[in-house]
Design a protein around this motif. Structure first.
Motif, mmCIF file in Angstrom:
data_model
loop_
_atom_site.group_PDB
_atom_site.id
_atom_site.type_symbol
_atom_site.label_atom_id
_atom_site.label_comp_id
_atom_site.label_asym_id
_atom_site.label_seq_id
_atom_site.Cartn_x
_atom_site.Cartn_y
_atom_site.Cartn_z
ATOM 1 N N MET A 1 0.822 -1.208 0.000
ATOM 2 C CA MET A 1 0.000 0.000 0.000
ATOM 3 C C MET A 1 0.857 1.258 0.000
ATOM 4 N N LEU A 2 1.955 1.238 0.730
ATOM 5 C CA LEU A 2 2.842 2.394 0.776
ATOM 6 C C LEU A 2 3.424 2.692 -0.603
ATOM 7 N N VAL A 3 3.909 1.663 -1.277
ATOM 8 C CA VAL A 3 4.492 1.834 -2.609
ATOM 9 C C VAL A 3 3.440 2.351 -3.585
ATOM 10 N N ALA A 4 2.234 1.806 -3.523
ATOM 11 C CA ALA A 4 1.170 2.230 -4.433
ATOM 12 C C ALA A 4 0.806 3.692 -4.217
ATOM 13 N N VAL A 5 0.701 4.107 -2.956
ATOM 14 C CA VAL A 5 0.358 5.498 -2.647
ATOM 15 C C VAL A 5 1.446 6.443 -3.142
ATOM 16 N N LEU A 6 2.698 6.052 -2.977
ATOM 17 C CA LEU A 6 3.811 6.940 -3.324
ATOM 18 C C LEU A 6 4.136 6.973 -4.810
ATOM 19 N N PHE A 7 4.034 5.822 -5.498
ATOM 20 C CA PHE A 7 4.556 5.744 -6.864
ATOM 21 C C PHE A 7 3.526 5.417 -7.940
ATOM 22 N N GLY A 8 2.268 5.326 -7.584
ATOM 23 C CA GLY A 8 1.236 5.170 -8.593
ATOM 24 C C GLY A 8 0.913 3.739 -8.984
ATOM 25 N N PRO A 9 0.019 3.583 -9.966
ATOM 26 C CA PRO A 9 -0.529 2.258 -10.301
ATOM 27 C C PRO A 9 0.439 1.286 -10.966
ATOM 28 N N THR A 10 1.331 1.770 -11.816
ATOM 29 C CA THR A 10 2.214 0.856 -12.543
ATOM 30 C C THR A 10 3.230 0.207 -11.614
ATOM 31 N N ILE A 11 3.979 1.030 -10.892
ATOM 32 C CA ILE A 11 4.946 0.493 -9.936
ATOM 33 C C ILE A 11 4.215 -0.193 -8.791
ATOM 34 N N GLY A 12 3.079 0.352 -8.377
ATOM 35 C CA GLY A 12 2.295 -0.263 -7.308
ATOM 36 C C GLY A 12 1.860 -1.668 -7.659
ATOM 37 N N ALA A 13 1.415 -1.853 -8.894
ATOM 38 C CA ALA A 13 0.959 -3.177 -9.337
ATOM 39 C C ALA A 13 2.128 -4.151 -9.432
ATOM 40 N N PHE A 14 3.236 -3.703 -10.055
ATOM 41 C CA PHE A 14 4.368 -4.614 -10.230
ATOM 42 C C PHE A 14 5.014 -4.965 -8.890
ATOM 43 N N ALA A 15 5.340 -3.949 -8.101
ATOM 44 C CA ALA A 15 6.009 -4.197 -6.824
ATOM 45 C C ALA A 15 5.114 -5.003 -5.892
ATOM 46 N N GLY A 16 3.827 -4.651 -5.865
ATOM 47 C CA GLY A 16 2.896 -5.372 -5.001
ATOM 48 C C GLY A 16 2.739 -6.819 -5.418
ATOM 49 N N GLY A 17 2.501 -7.044 -6.709
ATOM 50 C CA GLY A 17 2.286 -8.401 -7.190
ATOM 51 C C GLY A 17 3.561 -9.226 -7.247
#
Length: 200
Positions: A75-91
């Motif tokens: 959630m932190l990464v998604a909030v800070l860096f948006g949907p593309t990085i949020g999706a890749f880093a999260g998944g």
């Protein structure tokens, strides 16, 4: 097919997704600098998600998974860096943790579930990033995560077993909302202009 039978495919799924993702950054992103920054941030953030996911792991024997605190970083990464990085880093980061720690049978599902979580939160908060929006976005992301795992567990293990993991997954989500969403909001308030330029 049992879930355990999927274990050998976990690492190959991650390899294919990685190649496609970085190919997307370099081929479809027009600026080399932007692509390079995207690759660097994606790799670093995925690694952080994996590490945080592995720090605390509480096994759930009935569904052959584990409870963790990785959603805080997703959630932190998604909030800070948006949907593309949020999706890749999260998944990818979460699925990588599955593969490394002996839960490779969960990796393909984690890749999708946590990827959707990161994308949705990143997309919403990239449009508007006040406290209420971040709170609602992380709540929605948490609900999608809990629901995603529940549906997979129902398919493989039945409703009874799937229900046993709901409290743990809900705790993961709440922790993510408080820590990931809260810290994300604080950081974004302080360095918003720089973060906006890094979002892809």
């Amino acid at each position: 097919m049992t879930m355990e039978a999927l274990a050998p495919y976990g690492k190959w799924v991650l390899i294919v997704v990685t190649v496609l993702y970085f190919g997307y950054l370099f081929v479809l992103k027009k600026k080399v600098f932007e692509a390079a920054v995207g690759v660097a941030l994606s790799g670093i953030m995925a690694a952080l998600v994996a590490v945080v996911t592995m720090i605390i792991q509480v096994p759930t024997p009935l569904t052959k998974g584990y409870i963790n605190v990785g959603d805080s970083m997703v959630m932190l990464v998604a909030v800070l860096f948006g949907p593309t990085i949020g999706a890749f880093a999260g998944g990818f980061g979460s699925a990588l943790a599955d593969v490394i720690t002996g839960y490779a049978h969960w990796a393909p599902f984690t890749l999708v579930i946590k990827g959707v979580e990161g994308f949705v939160i990143g997309y919403i908060t990239s449009k508007k990033d006040d406290f209420t929006t971040i709170l609602l976005a992380t709540i929605l992301g948490g609900v999608l995560m809990v629901l995603g795992y529940f549906l997979v567990e129902v398919y493989f293990y039945g409703v009874g077993y799937a229900l046993t993991s709901v409290p743990g997954n809900t705790l993961q989500a709440v922790t993510g909302i408080i820590v990931g969403g809260g810290v994300g909001h604080i950081i974004k308030r302080r360095v918003k202009d720089m973060l906006v330029s890094l979002q892809i």
